[in-house]
Design a protein around this motif. Structure first.
Motif, PDB file in Angstrom:
ATOM      1  N   VAL A  93      11.069   2.073  28.265  1.00 33.07           N
ATOM      2  CA  VAL A  93      11.925   3.311  27.758  1.00 33.07           C
ATOM      3  C   VAL A  93      12.490   2.983  26.447  1.00 33.07           C
ATOM      4  O   VAL A  93      12.719   3.893  25.634  1.00 33.07           O
ATOM      5  N   ARG A  94      13.311   1.854  26.423  1.00 34.15           N
ATOM      6  CA  ARG A  94      14.118   1.494  25.134  1.00 34.15           C
ATOM      7  C   ARG A  94      13.176   1.333  23.821  1.00 34.15           C
ATOM      8  O   ARG A  94      13.548   1.863  22.856  1.00 34.15           O
ATOM      9  N   ALA A 125      14.618  -7.281  21.037  1.00 32.25           N
ATOM     10  CA  ALA A 125      14.967  -6.492  19.888  1.00 32.25           C
ATOM     11  C   ALA A 125      15.736  -5.167  20.255  1.00 32.25           C
ATOM     12  O   ALA A 125      17.170  -5.010  19.912  1.00 32.25           O
ATOM     13  N   VAL A 126      15.163  -4.576  21.197  1.00 33.32           N
ATOM     14  CA  VAL A 126      16.003  -3.100  21.784  1.00 33.32           C
ATOM     15  C   VAL A 126      17.093  -3.660  22.851  1.00 33.32           C
ATOM     16  O   VAL A 126      18.061  -3.009  22.701  1.00 33.32           O
ATOM     17  N   ASP A 134      15.512  -0.848  12.432  1.00 30.64           N
ATOM     18  CA  ASP A 134      15.254  -2.145  12.338  1.00 30.64           C
ATOM     19  C   ASP A 134      13.938  -2.398  13.049  1.00 30.64           C
ATOM     20  O   ASP A 134      13.282  -3.450  12.834  1.00 30.64           O
ATOM     21  N   VAL A 135      13.878  -1.750  14.171  1.00 32.44           N
ATOM     22  CA  VAL A 135      12.811  -2.096  15.253  1.00 32.44           C
ATOM     23  C   VAL A 135      11.621  -1.460  14.648  1.00 32.44           C
ATOM     24  O   VAL A 135      10.555  -2.065  14.696  1.00 32.44           O
ATOM     25  N   GLN A 136      11.618  -0.505  13.911  1.00 28.95           N
ATOM     26  CA  GLN A 136      10.462   0.052  13.343  1.00 28.95           C
ATOM     27  C   GLN A 136      10.052  -0.584  12.122  1.00 28.95           C
ATOM     28  O   GLN A 136       8.860  -0.896  11.761  1.00 28.95           O
TER      29      GLN A 136
END
Length: 278
Positions: A93-94, A125-126, A134-136
């Motif tokens: 989900v995150r 990370a999430v 930042d995740v992307q």
């Protein structure tokens, strides 16, 4: 595509070869269609089921009729999925939110099908609440370096992204001089304390930097423990002493709740106040 009747003019071997070609092509098409439907259904499943799983867990609804029941036990009793699978659902989900896929049937990110390995790699990370950007960027940097986003590649990029940065350079002479001045000031008036710090700004800066370093170390240790715990639960091997294992699991969860409740550190703040004259 020829109709079967149009094969009549061919010899039997050619007719068989033509039939097999069509049969194999039809099977590949069917499998591809089924696979895509499964992936789309899986994407929707994560978005729908995941938040409700988190709600049950975060609000302790799993032990309403039995205070001793654990979330993992409830999952096994009610749903049949293993705890590792359900934690994966919640992590998904995150991850999908961070990648901008939530609320859609999209199962691929930048043309790459999002797999369980990707979700496991992005979970730290999430769960550390990194901004979606930042995740992307983590994904993009991995692709730029390796040509594709793999589990190992994403983990490597995450470690690089969160690696401790170099300690700010502070001259030894300055620190020594300031420390000497501080040590010589053994007594102070409390009224003076409110006006200026009794410690050197450089010494204080080093000490405050130490707080950042210690937090990074703790985070790295917790990530390592998370990996060890996942490997243990994913192994599928039951403990010899189930009661002892349950006690230890409860203690682990209690520690996790402690970090959730107390995982904050002091931050600098500026308070604006209005001066009121009598």
């Amino acid at each position: 595509m020829k109709k079967p009747q149009q094969l009549a003019g061919l010899d039997p071997a050619e007719q068989l070869a033509a039939c097999l070609k069509v049969l194999h092509a039809a099977e590949e098409t069917r499998e591809g269609t089924v696979k895509e439907a499964q992936l789309r259904a899986g994407a929707v499943f994560f978005d729908v089921a995941g938040p409700y799983l988190m709600w049950v867990r975060d609000n302790s609804l799993y032990c309403l009729d039995d205070p001793t029941r654990t979330f993992e036990r409830w999952l096994d009793m009610i749903w049949g999925y293993s705890p590792s699978q359900c934690y994966l659902f919640m992590d998904a989900v995150r991850v999908r939110v961070a990648l901008g896929l939530a609320g859609s049937e999209e199962y691929a990110y930048k043309g790459t099908v999002l797999t369980q390995k990707h979700i496991r790699a992005l979970a730290p990370a999430v769960n550390a609440e990194l901004p979606a950007g930042d995740v992307q960027r983590l994904w993009a940097d991995t692709e730029a370096r390796d040509g594709k986003a793999t589990e190992d590649g994403l983990r490597t990029t995450y470690r690089q992204l969160t690696a401790p940065k170099a300690t700010p350079a502070i001259s030894a002479a300055t620190v020594t001089t300031d420390a000497t001045n501080t040590d010589s000031n053994d007594s102070f008036d409390s009224s003076d304390r409110s006006e200026e710090s009794n410690e050197s700004p450089d010494v204080e800066r080093l000490e405050r930097w130490g707080v950042n370093e210690k937090l990074r170390e703790i985070r790295a240790e917790l990530e390592a423990l998370q990996t060890r715990y996942s490997q243990l639960t994913d192994g599928g091997l039951a403990p010899l002493d189930a009661a002892d294992a349950e006690r230890e699991s409860k203690r682990v969860r209690a520690l996790g709740r402690w970090f959730t409740q107390h995982g904050t550190v002091p931050v600098d703040s500026v308070v604006e106040a209005e001066i009121v004259e009598d």
